[in-house]
Design a protein around this motif. Sequence first.
Motif, short mmCIF file in Angstrom:
data_model
loop_
_atom_site.label_atom_id
_atom_site.label_comp_id
_atom_site.label_asym_id
_atom_site.label_seq_id
_atom_site.Cartn_x
_atom_site.Cartn_y
_atom_site.Cartn_z
N GLU A 1 20.55 -14.50 -3.13
CA GLU A 1 19.17 -14.20 -3.54
C GLU A 1 18.25 -14.76 -2.46
OE1 GLU A 1 16.88 -15.01 -7.62
OE2 GLU A 1 16.95 -16.79 -6.36
N HIS B 1 18.52 -22.71 -10.64
CA HIS B 1 17.18 -23.25 -10.44
C HIS B 1 16.16 -22.67 -11.41
CE1 HIS B 1 16.23 -20.09 -7.04
NE2 HIS B 1 16.69 -19.53 -8.14
N HIS C 1 23.16 -17.51 -10.11
CA HIS C 1 23.24 -16.29 -9.31
C HIS C 1 24.68 -15.81 -9.18
CE1 HIS C 1 19.87 -18.86 -8.14
NE2 HIS C 1 19.18 -17.74 -8.08
N HIS D 1 17.96 -20.09 -14.18
CA HIS D 1 19.02 -19.10 -13.93
C HIS D 1 19.95 -19.50 -12.79
CE1 HIS D 1 15.84 -17.85 -11.06
NE2 HIS D 1 16.86 -17.53 -10.30
ZN ZN Z 1 17.10 -17.57 -8.28
#
Ligand code: ZN
Length: 217
Positions: free
Chosen positions: A151, A181, A147, A145
């Motif tokens: 996060e 990542h 962002h 995923h």
């Molecule tokens: Zn993440």
Amino acid sequence: MTTITHQVSDDLLAGYVSGDLAEAFNLVIASHVSLCDEARARMEALEAIGGTVLEQVPEAQMAPDSFAATLALISGGDIRPRPKPVPQRDCPVLPAPIRDYVGGSLADVKWRPVGMGVKQAILATSPDASARLLYIPAGCEMPDHGHRGLEMTLVLQGAFLDGAERYARGDVDVADEEIDHTPIADVGEDCICIAASAAPLKFHGLVPRLVQPFLKI
Ligand code: ZN
């Protein structure tokens, strides 16, 4: 004293000290500082700097409890909820700031399955960012995923691998719009962490995208 390899930056600590961050991030930082003596020392140094600056401020404008509260008072702004760190010498999995949100210990967490053996528990924080506890079975790979905002993930039990880096108890992994990542829980022990995010994640796989609205992740 255990050395925490991946500590939060001075920038994020300053955001916490000045009351500039959303409650979810404050909770992660207060928990990290509870587990990391070095980060706590840096935080106290920042508070001391802030306190020195505020000595110039007329007494009537000083709030009794904290630097952040005083800043909020002066600026006329709201005081954001800011859990306080509690230095932890014993070893329950959940540091004190998180136990306050759970209303008990790890055994009291109301886990919900999210697939592949992974479980989550969303914590009640202000809606400008979300905070959740994640339970990831040893060796399990999280969906790839990106962002849409900040996060922060703090490890509470076990460890996970993110690229070449390994994050263990007390370590914080920080990601933002620039980073994609696929964190993987280390083998040996199931991983428990707390993750705060400013916005929904950008999943690349079809299945995670389909279930994302239901998981509020
Ligand atoms: Zn993440």
